[in-house]
Design a protein around this motif. Structure first.
Motif: not given
Length: 220
Positions: A13-17, A55-59, A83-84, A144-148
């Motif tokens: 998703e856009g905010e995750q790029v 580094v802990d991600c926010d999204f 790029f994003s 989200h779970e699949n992305l992780i």
């Protein structure tokens, strides 16, 4: 020399790029960087330790390791952000928006006058991104779970790949250090690298096409 090319495909998703790309590229750079070299003479040197941070991600619910170098982080973040922004700006123009971004390592070769110095890629990591949306909150959680899970697999793959026996430029003498390493950083010494991207449809890109694009950058 043939550049080794590794391609990843990610649906985000856009905010995750930005965070997905940062976790991949910084993992690679952590393994492709060393501490600053201190040369005692032309061939003898010592190497400082590389400091790192988590580094802990926010999204996304994910943590990655990053070299502790403000200048390196800023340089990588700047290219990823460009790029994003371009990819997210294409939302609605193509369905779904796609693009590719590459982290390329290269070495320089001295050239005799009047020829220009040659830059030869030896390893290229390319991430092909596809922007996706979610139908509802449950769909969003599932993606989200699949992305992780996918990202965890990529990080493990990067570590395993880099730790295998492979070609990397041999350690240079003092006079040739700038041909192999980027010595401009005050606190770290990564192999020479650059980041470049393509905001066209990346779904049909191949390893050979990626290498051709890279080579064209240096022949222009």
């Amino acid at each position: 020399m043939n550049a080794r090319s590794i391609d990843f495909g990610m649906s985000v998703e856009g905010e995750q790029v930005g965070e997905v790309l940062a976790s991949i590229f910084h993992t690679v750079l952590f393994h492709r960087s060393s501490g600053k070299f201190t040369y005692n003479n032309e061939e003898s040197y010592s190497i400082r330790t590389v400091s790192y941070v988590d580094v802990d991600c926010d999204f996304i619910d994910f943590t990655y390791v990053c070299c502790e170098s403000k200048m390196l982080v800023e340089n990588v973040e700047r290219e990823i952000s460009r790029f994003s922004s371009g990819l997210r700006g294409n939302a609605g123009k193509s369905s779904p928006p796609r693009g590719s971004i590459s982290l390329e390592f290269f070495q320089k070769r001295r050239a005799r006058w009047p020829f220009q110095q040659e830059c030869v890629p030896w390893e290229v990591w390319t991430v092909c991104c596809e922007l996706i949306g979610s139908r509802n909150e449950q769909d969003k959680r599932n993606k989200h779970e699949n992305l992780i899970e996918t990202l965890q697999e990529k990080i493990v793959y990067i570590t395993e790949t880099i730790n295998r026996h492979e070609y990397v430029p041999k350690m240079p003498s003092r006079s040739d250090a700038d041909l192999i390493f980027d010595t401009s950083y005050p606190d770290i010494q990564p192999y020479l690298f650059k980041i470049h991207y393509n905001l066209s449809d990346a779904s049909s890109s191949s390893v050979s096409n990626t290498v051709k694009k890279i080579l064209s950058v240096y022949s222009s």
